[in-house]
Design a protein around this motif. Structure first.
Motif, PDB file in Angstrom:
ATOM      1  N   GLU A  27      44.739  32.710  39.480  1.00 46.51           N
ATOM      2  CA  GLU A  27      45.577  33.585  40.312  1.00 46.51           C
ATOM      3  C   GLU A  27      44.841  34.876  40.620  1.00 46.51           C
ATOM      4  OE1 GLU A  27      49.624  34.074  39.071  1.00 46.51           O
ATOM      5  OE2 GLU A  27      49.997  31.915  39.150  1.00 46.51           O
ATOM      6  N   GLY A 240      31.045  34.479  34.336  1.00 48.29           N
ATOM      7  CA  GLY A 240      30.746  34.471  32.911  1.00 48.29           C
ATOM      8  C   GLY A 240      30.651  35.878  32.380  1.00 48.29           C
ATOM      9  N   PRO A 289      29.014  42.181  34.979  1.00 53.03           N
ATOM     10  CA  PRO A 289      29.109  43.398  34.168  1.00 53.03           C
ATOM     11  C   PRO A 289      30.522  43.658  33.642  1.00 53.03           C
ATOM     12  CG  PRO A 289      28.009  43.854  36.262  1.00 53.03           C
ATOM     13  CD  PRO A 289      28.594  42.478  36.368  1.00 53.03           C
ATOM     14  N   SER A 296      40.748  42.656  30.972  1.00 55.39           N
ATOM     15  CA  SER A 296      39.796  43.293  30.046  1.00 55.39           C
ATOM     16  C   SER A 296      40.330  44.587  29.446  1.00 55.39           C
ATOM     17  CB  SER A 296      38.460  43.547  30.752  1.00 55.39           C
ATOM     18  OG  SER A 296      38.606  44.560  31.725  1.00 55.39           O
TER      19      SER A 296
END
Ligand code: NAD
Length: 449
Positions: A27, A240, A289, A296
């Motif tokens: 999403e 990643g 990064p 996060s």
């Protein structure tokens, strides 16, 4: 991966054009990495298709979006959403009538979680139920998608799924202490992964953040074969994380946020791209990064390696625009604080004997330690307190720039992808931002002349 392989060149899109199909596999949230890639797909005139993870009702059953939710999500995406729930992970699945993994964690307390053992045979059954549910739903999604791709079109699949934190009270308390706790509230991340609760969580991270990429590649095999047979091309990308090269003491050096518990899942994701690549499928993981997003924000201090992007903007021949970013960031600090104060706090953290042992690529992802967590979280809290308004931070401004640059870099690199795993370090991100601004400034100059 023995060492990080950097993406070094800024490439232009030569494959994707109007009418091609861009599929977002996850999403879209306002600040998320996917927004950068989507902007590029829109600019290329691609048709945008999205999926939904669905929503849980009061009995934890997974349901599609309501009409209202769907309309809102499609407006945000600027495309069509295939409304079949694709929530990954097994934390809320169970054999008929049995407890879910989250129910099993509900009995754990702050005193008992480290020694409590879980029934792994039963957890495997929950996992099998979840995998069956996910792959069945994915097959439905793929058959609908197939009908949306006209002959002769290219297709870009962008995987963005990451997560898997179960909503269990005890875990949320433990996570809060690992990622935000200092002093007496510090908790060892190793203690978590040594426990059965931690092992369960790692397995769920694998399911959500890694195995979904394999399911995507497998379930789209028929589409891939058809598109290629009709002369089109198919690409897969995934985001990643495996540390980032940033400017430390004037040189670009690899560093990482610690403790990144999801790191094992991210290495599995890299392995999935490598397997696919070995079979001739263009699937690439781009290690990106550290930025601040909905996902996060749980990691206090994730923004510390982001702020030195300002140094990279200058080093990579930043002109007027780079200076303006410095000024805009400085303006977010409260009176009496300067960007130099912020940078010097970050560079003393990076150079400290406490942190240096953590910048070891081969040992990644390392567990936290009391002194490392105290320093990382403490510095992050101090820098937050230097801002005028804790809701408008330097890291917000820089996160948006990184999202924009990674979108350009990944989209451009996808025409001729170089390999299954590459790192987007601060040097190429800064060069990309400076180059796009230089281009905009010279166009403006030409228009004025
Ligand atoms: N934020 C960072 O610092 C950072 C750094 C490098 C890589 N990444 C990666 O970028 C990608 C996007 O993350 P982001 O930080 O932009 O945050 P985000 O919150 O915008 O995106 C998270 C994505 O995961 C999906 N998701 C979450 N739980 C899920 C579940 N159970 N099943 C299926 N999908 C689920 C969401 O739908 C969303 O698409 C992730 O793979 C993330 O690991 C992030």
């Amino acid at each position: 991966m023995k060492k990080p392989i950097a993406l070094e060149t800024i490439s232009d899109n030569t494959v994707f054009r109007k009418g091609d199909v861009f599929v977002l596999f996850g999403e879209l949230f306002g600040r998320g990495y996917a927004t950068g890639l989507l902007d590029q797909a829109r600019k290329a005139g691609m048709q945008i298709v999205g999926i939904t993870v669905g929503r849980r009702d009061e009995n934890n059953s997974l349901r599609p979006l309501t009409n209202e939710e769907l309309a809102e999500a499609e407006a945000r995406l600027g495309g069509t959403i295939i409304n079949v729930p694709l929530m990954a992970g097994f934390d809320l699945d169970a054999p008929e009538g049995g407890p879910t993994a989250t129910d099993m964690l509900a009995g754990l307390t702050l005193e008992s979680w480290e020694r409590e053992k879980l029934d792994w045979d039963y957890i495997e059954k929950c996992q099998a139920v979840a995998t069956e549910r996910f792959t069945t739903a994915l097959a439905k999604v793929m058959s609908i998608l197939d009908g949306m791709i006209p002959a002769g079109r290219n297709v870009f699949f962008a995987h963005t799924m990451a997560g898997g934190i179960p909503k269990a009270k005890v875990f949320l308390v433990v996570a809060n202490r690992i990622y935000k706790g200092t002093g007496a509230r510090h908790m060892s991340s190793q203690a978590l992964i040594d426990s059965d609760m931690g092992k369960l969580i790692l397995r769920n991270f694998d399911e959500v953040s890694a195995n979904t990429f394999r399911h995507l590649i497998d379930a789209s095999a028929a589409i891939r074969e058809r598109v290629e047979a009709e002369g089109g091309q198919v690409r897969y990308t995934a985001y990643g994380y495996h540390g980032t090269g940033i400017l430390i003491g004037g040189e670009y050096r690899w560093q990482t946020y610690t403790n990144y518990t999801q790191g094992y899942a991210k290495m599995r994701l890299e392995g999935i791209a490598e397997d696919a690549w070995a079979k001739g499928i263009k699937a690439s993981v781009y290690n990106c990064p550290e930025i601040r997003t909905n996902s996060s924000d749980v990691f206090t201090g994730i923004e510390l390696p982001l702020i030195p992007l300002l140094l990279a903007l200058k080093k990579e021949n930043g002109g007027k625009w780079a200076d303006e970013q410095w000024q805009a960031c400085e303006a977010l600090l409260a009176d009496g604080h300067t960007l130099d104060d912020v940078m010097s706090k970050i560079s003393s953290l990076q150079a400290s004997d406490v942190m240096v042992p953590f910048y070891d690529f081969s040992a990644w992802p390392m567990p936290n330690s009391q002194s490392q967590a105290d320093l990382t979280i403490g510095t992050s809290n101090e820098i937050t307190a230097m801002h005028r308004d804790s809701k408008v931070m330097i890291s917000d401004l820089l996160s948006a720039l990184v999202v924009e640059a990674t979108g350009r870099l990944i989209f451009g690199a996808s025409s001729e992808p170089r390999g299954p795993v590459q790192w987007l370090n601060h040097d190429v991100v800064a060069r990309c931002l400076n180059a796009s601004r230089e281009c905009a400034e010279s166009t403006q100059r030409l228009q004025v002349a």
